[in-house]
Design an enzyme around this catalytic site. Structure first.
Site, PDB file in Angstrom:
ATOM      1  N   ILE B  48     -13.757  12.030   6.257  1.00  0.00           N
ATOM      2  CA  ILE B  48     -15.126  12.085   5.935  1.00  0.00           C
ATOM      3  C   ILE B  48     -15.997  11.099   6.740  1.00  0.00           C
ATOM      4  CG2 ILE B  48     -16.978  11.854   4.135  1.00  0.00           C
ATOM      5  CD1 ILE B  48     -14.753  12.667   2.138  1.00  0.00           C
ATOM      6  N   HIS B  50     -18.889   9.102   6.398  1.00  0.00           N
ATOM      7  CA  HIS B  50     -19.427   8.626   5.047  1.00  0.00           C
ATOM      8  C   HIS B  50     -21.003   8.633   5.244  1.00  0.00           C
ATOM      9  CE1 HIS B  50     -16.273   8.563   2.133  1.00  0.00           C
ATOM     10  NE2 HIS B  50     -15.584   7.956   3.030  1.00  0.00           N
ATOM     11  N   VAL B 173       4.636  -4.957  18.595  1.00  0.00           N
ATOM     12  CA  VAL B 173       4.306  -6.468  19.019  1.00  0.00           C
ATOM     13  C   VAL B 173       5.072  -7.012  17.821  1.00  0.00           C
ATOM     14  CG1 VAL B 173       2.817  -8.271  18.982  1.00  0.00           C
ATOM     15  CG2 VAL B 173       2.385  -5.944  19.905  1.00  0.00           C
ATOM     16  N   ARG B 312      -4.363   2.903   2.312  1.00  0.00           N
ATOM     17  CA  ARG B 312      -5.686   2.246   2.495  1.00  0.00           C
ATOM     18  C   ARG B 312      -5.063   0.509   2.900  1.00  0.00           C
ATOM     19  NH1 ARG B 312      -6.425   5.164  -1.701  1.00  0.00           N
ATOM     20  NH2 ARG B 312      -8.149   6.826  -1.835  1.00  0.00           N
ATOM     21  N   ILE B 337      -8.910  -2.871   7.284  1.00  0.00           N
ATOM     22  CA  ILE B 337      -9.963  -1.569   7.486  1.00  0.00           C
ATOM     23  C   ILE B 337      -9.718  -0.378   6.483  1.00  0.00           C
ATOM     24  CG2 ILE B 337     -11.057  -0.154   9.267  1.00  0.00           C
ATOM     25  CD1 ILE B 337     -11.273  -3.178   9.743  1.00  0.00           C
ATOM     26  N   CYS B 402       1.008  30.439  16.828  1.00  0.00           N
ATOM     27  CA  CYS B 402       0.709  29.917  15.494  1.00  0.00           C
ATOM     28  C   CYS B 402      -0.068  30.947  14.866  1.00  0.00           C
ATOM     29  CB  CYS B 402       0.295  28.557  15.387  1.00  0.00           C
ATOM     30  SG  CYS B 402      -0.458  28.182  13.554  1.00  0.00           S
ATOM     31  N   CYS B 437       1.764  28.802   6.571  1.00  0.00           N
ATOM     32  CA  CYS B 437       3.360  28.830   6.494  1.00  0.00           C
ATOM     33  C   CYS B 437       3.983  27.537   7.026  1.00  0.00           C
ATOM     34  CB  CYS B 437       3.643  29.958   7.371  1.00  0.00           C
ATOM     35  SG  CYS B 437       4.113  29.575   9.157  1.00  0.00           S
TER      36      CYS B 437
END
Ligand SMILES: Cc1cc2nc3c(=O)[nH]c(=O)nc-3n(C[C@H](O)[C@H](O)[C@H](O)COP(=O)(O)OP(=O)(O)OC[C@H]3O[C@@H](n4cnc5c(N)ncnc54)[C@H](O)[C@@H]3O)c2cc1C
Ligand SMILES: Cc1cc2nc3c(=O)[nH]c(=O)nc-3n(C[C@H](O)[C@H](O)[C@H](O)COP(=O)(O)OP(=O)(O)OC[C@H]3O[C@@H](n4cnc5c(N)ncnc54)[C@H](O)[C@@H]3O)c2cc1C
Lengths: 415, 481
Positions: B48, B50, B173, B312, B337, B402, B437
């Site tokens: 989204i 926002h 890293v 998150r 973030i 597809c 599918c």
């Protein structure tokens, strides 16, 4: 853009499309069978095992052999083919005829015109996502049909040790196929108390190979960060929730799902065809006509069949009905039919009163003695004794003309 | 060679930073531990864009969210990633909820959100006819909607590469030392990259990277969000993103019309310990389905096509932690973030660029900068005449691979040409295998095309790099017992 005219265009060159196409072409209708794949035969092409055709051809064939015979019949009858051609849309025009949009690498965008359309798109497999199987999402999770295609058509191994979820016929056949390829099959896990497949397949594909079948058991997790590492399963409590205290782990690198088929109804939806929630396919009358006049349906896109022989028989009959429609035959008075007690569905959903009708039923119970009844106005007006009832095996019943004089509900009574 | 800047992590944060830095002529390299870019939370979220009303105006989140929202608009015109700018509708489903709704609306006004509209019952139904009957009111934010998050990140990276940024995947890293004004970053398998400045945009692993660079010690707490995708034919696909009135720590469970045409319901919000725990559960599905069925009509379990979960990366402050490191020189931290990190990402990229400048990185305009990508075409969206024209140039355009998403062979070839050689990479680039599918029909075909176009044998192709091989070899290789 070319514009091509046909009496009937058939979507799908599987067993259903080929059988219907043969009949239409034999009757002199210009018939085009369209398939997105490069060869005719549909799902049969990947079913290289035998057991096909006992009923329809009176001899035992492999899937590709059955497909080849069906294709040859259609070709000899004069049906035309458009392969590597995907139908992406079908519209009904104002005069009741159809505009069919086809994409192919060869011709690009083509619009076909037809007086009647036959829906024979088969089905797709229900997959892991569709049944919300919990767990991680590593490589090594396939539907049974995809694994079948990779093995039988591409010659590739989907893994080295597998668990199969669901004991439908495709899962059972695949258990044996994996073993024949050197792949270990650790278990087949089935949520129901009975196998979803034909009895002969349970015996020939599991028992003969000592593959354990866990009934009333559910997969509660798939583990593995990169490739599948294990499956966690648990037996069900009496309320059908998994009993996690009895959960057990099975190490494997592959999980195959064989958890049912779903009719490929997308084109039908675009046409506004009325659906039957119990089958996932269209509602049809005894002429296999859908709610949209001129649109017919048969085979796996109508309802999931256990045997291709039944598909071919059904579609052949539908083909005759298409011919009748094209010559302008009228349907006459119709009654409705519905599935009642112990039946998941009944086909057709409407039938012509004055004609003999072949009804198909999918039972929901396992029993060795039962009676099938046709109820009109609450009274049984027709009955048939059944000796072997399994959800995996379709019930077929012919009802003579002028037997049912009203809307009917079928019931299956256990004795 | 010594780069000016090395960015660790190629999610939305790292990609947007690389894109912003490509406006200047310094040498930048983007490092990613996975086999392809966008391997972390940026590929598993709600997608989204926002509106800027969910958080208070004094948070860094809000400032960057508002700016990011604006920038995404502009970027979409230049980079052509899929963006459905359908607007966001926050809906109250009871009188008590109206109270919270008003507060949120006021917060939006304070934050300076543009064109917000408070709606009575009649108006919310005008804006979204599929709302559940119990809706009593809401507010509408037109400047927002949904993007295909991976498509967005891919296009940022593509544009950055076009303008001189380098990319190295499969580079995890694990340590870094700073001497004579230069960082030496070492990878798990012994690789080495030198750069004067380093940006830590490692998402969930930003804490570990910070530690590996001898910088601040902090902890990233994973908070899981499960999402469930419904068929593109779902009768419950709304015209707008539909939010309920939020609860603590979470914006609640939403009904999302994805930019790709499907409908998504979710996410959950649940603290977990394991940063690799992206499992979904059936209990949560039923819970989410029930919640969302009370928001929008027409959502059914039958339409479920798949599910996924994202984690998150939460910092203890609950806000973004974007700052110059106080402990290690020439290092910018971009941690914590979490949502609205995707929305904010272009602004985060800008902000990091300014922090780098403050830290001494010289920014000289890149004279050859070209911020546009060629438009991307999809066979499914082309009209007949256009598609025929494409076909006449390349018949692969009308060879549908597809079937569920109507993706042509040409689109898959294009994905491979642009460097996507894993099945997931091709799927995220083209949507092949994302439909109902889930690749059941097309995966054999897709494997064949990737193998043919990339020259990688089919048996060696992976789902997403590493050991995630799709196949185990050729038929006949195993001994039959
Ligand atoms: C995986 C699998 C394994 C099976 N194994 C067995 C078995 O072992 N024994 C047995 O007796 N039965 C088996 N069956 C059942 C039986 O084979 C099928 O019921 C039968 O073949 C179905 O025929 P059909 O024509 O209805 O569908 P299909 O064979 O599926 O044919 C449908 C065709 O339509 C085409 N099509 C669909 N949509 C479009 C479109 N938009 N445009 C163009 N073309 C389209 C498809 O490409 C396909 O070729 C199996 C079924 C499946 C799915
Ligand atoms: C369920 C859910 C829904 C969300 N919905 C939204 C939403 O609707 N709108 C919105 O704006 N935001 C949303 N978010 C938040 C958004 O997804 C994140 O804020 C954003 O994607 C963070 O991007 P990132 O680049 O910082 O992290 P990531 O995308 O995780 O990128 C980090 C990258 O660093 C790599 N990496 C890690 N360690 C190393 C190392 N040592 N060396 C090299 N590379 C390394 C990783 O592989 C990864 O690719 C949501 C988040 C979740 C979980």
């Amino acid at each position: 853009m070319v514009r091509l005219d046909y009496d009937v265009v058939i979507a799908g060159a599987g067993a259903a499309g080929l059988a219907a196409g043969t009949v239409c072409a034999q009757a002199g209708c210009s018939t085009l069978i369209v398939d997105r794949e490069g060869r005719t035969g549909g799902i049969l092409n990947q079913c290289i095992h035998n057991g096909f055709g006992l009923r329809y051809f009176k001899e035992e064939l492999t899937g590709p052999e059955f497909a080849y015979r069906m294709s040859e019949k259609a070709r000899h009858a004069g049906a035309e083919f458009a392969l590597n051609s995907a139908i992406t849309d079908i519209k009904q025009l104002e005069d009741g005829t159809f505009d069919i949009r086809v994409l192919s690498g060869k011709d690009g965008v083509t619009h076909l015109h037809a007086r009647a359309v036959m829906l024979a798109m088969g089905c797709r497999e229900r997959n892991r996502g569709a049944i919300a199987t919990p767990g991680e999402r590593p490589a090594g999770v396939f539907t049974a049909g995809t694994a079948q295609k990779l093995l039988n058509c591409e010659g590739k191994l989907p893994g080295k040790s597998a668990v199969i979820v669901g004991s439908g016929d495709i899962g059972l056949i695949m258990a044996r196929r994996l073993r024949w390829s050197g792949i270990e099959v650790k278990a087949v896990i089935e949520i129901m108390p009975h196998s979803a497949g034909l009895t002969r397949n349970v015996v020939q594909c599991l028992h003969d190979f000592d593959i354990p079948l866990y009934l009333s058991t559910s997969v509660i997790r798939i583990d593995g960060k990169e490739r599948v590492e294990k499956v966690v399963a648990a037996p069900l409590n009496s309320d059908r929730t998994p009993d996690t205290s009895r959960a057990f782990e099975i190490e494997c690198d592959t999980v195959l799902f064989s958890v049912g088929l779903i009719p490929e109804m997308e084109l039908a939806r675009k046409l506004g065809v009325k659906e039957n929630p119990a089958t996932g396919g269209a509602e049809v009358n005894s002429a296999y006509s859908t709610s949209v006049p001129g649109v017919f349906s048969a085979g796996n896109v109508l309802h999931v069949h256990d045997l291709v022989d039944f598909v071919a028989e059904e579609a052949e009959y539908a083909g005759k009905c298409i011919v009748d429609y094209l010559v302008g035959a009228k349907t006459g008075k119709e009654f409705s039919s519905a599935a009642g007690k112990n039946l998941k569905y009944a086909i057709p959903n409407r039938f012509a009163a004055a004609k003999a009708t072949r009804f198909l039923f999918r039972p929901t119970v396992v029993t060795d003695r039962a009676v099938l009844k046709a109820m009109v106005d609450g009274k049984s007006v027709w009955e048939k004794k059944l000796a072997f009832v399994r959800p995996a095996e379709m019930i077929i019943a012919e009802v003579a003309a002028d037997t049912l004089h009203g809307d009917v509900t079928f019931e299956l009574e256990e004795l | 060679m010594i780069y000016d800047t090395a960015i660790i992590g190629s999610g939305a944060t790292g990609a947007a930073t690389a894109y912003m830095l490509s406006h200047y002529s310094g040498k930048t390299i983007l490092l990613e531990k996975a086999h392809e870019v966008c391997a972390g939370v940026s590929k598993a979220n709600s997608g989204i864009v926002h509106g800027g009303f969910h958080h208070p105006s004094d948070s860094l989140k809000t400032r960057l969210e508002l700016r990011g929202n604006e920038l995404i608009d502009r970027l979409q015109h230049e980079l052509h990633f899929p963006y459905l700018k359908c607007g966001i509708l926050v809906v109250a489903y009871s009188e008590p909820e109206l109270e919270t709704l008003r507060k949120l609306y006021r917060q939006g006004l304070d934050n300076g959100v543009k064109d917000m509209e408070f709606c009575d019952r009649k108006r919310v139904f005008e804006l979204e006819s599929k709302l559940h009957e119990s809706a009593v009111g809401g507010f509408f934010v037109p400047n927002g909607g949904t993007i295909e998050p991976y498509g967005y990140v891919f296009s940022l990276v593509e544009c950055a590469l076009k303008n001189g940024v380098s990319l190295q995947c499969d580079f995890e890293v694990v340590s870094g030392t700073f001497a004579d004004g230069v960082w030496t970053l070492k990878s798990a398998d012994g690789g080495e990259i030198k750069a004067r400045y380093v940006v830590n945009a490692a998402g969930l692993f930003a804490d570990e990277v910070s530690k590996a660079l001898g910088a601040e010690e902090f902890k990233i707490f994973p908070r899981k969000g499960e999402e469930y995708l419904l068929d593109r034919n779902s009768a419950g696909r709304p015209e707008r993103v539909v939010f309920p009135v939020p609860v603590k720590h979470s914006k609640g469970v939403l009904v999302i019309p994805t930019a790709g045409g499907t409908t998504m319901i979710g996410p959950t919000a649940e603290a977990v310990d394991d940063k690799g725990d992206t499992a979904t559960t059936s209990d949560n599905f039923l819970k989410i389905l029930k919640l969302t069925q009370n928001m929008v009509n027409g959502l059914t379990a039958r339409d479920l096509i798949t599910s996924f979960a994202g984690l998150r990366p939460v910092h203890e402050s609950e806000d973004f932690y974007i700052a110059k490191s106080e402990k290690s020189p020439n290092l910018i931290q971009a941690a914590g973030i979490q949502s609205p990190g995707l929305t904010a990402s272009p602004a985060i990229g800008e902000f990091i660029t300014s922090l780098l400048k403050d830290a001494g990185l010289e920014l000289v305009e890149n004279p050859g900068f070209d911020g546009t990508l060629p438009p991307r075409y999809e066979a499914r969206k082309l009209d007949d005449a256009k598609l025929q024209e494409f076909h006449d140039n390349d018949p692969a355009w009308t060879n549908i691979i597809c079937r569920c998403e109507e993706i042509s062979e040409a689109e898959i070839i294009e994905a491979v040409k642009r460097g996507h050689t894993t099945v997931d990479g091709v799927k995220f680039y083209t949507r092949a295998g994302m439909g109902r599918c889930q690749g059941g029909f097309c995966s054999a075909k897709v494997l064949n095309i990737i193998s043919r176009e990339s020259g990688i044998p089919m048996e060696e192709l992976t789902k997403r790099g590493g050991k995630s091989r799709i196949l185990a070899g050729k038929l006949g290789e195993l001994e039959v017992k």
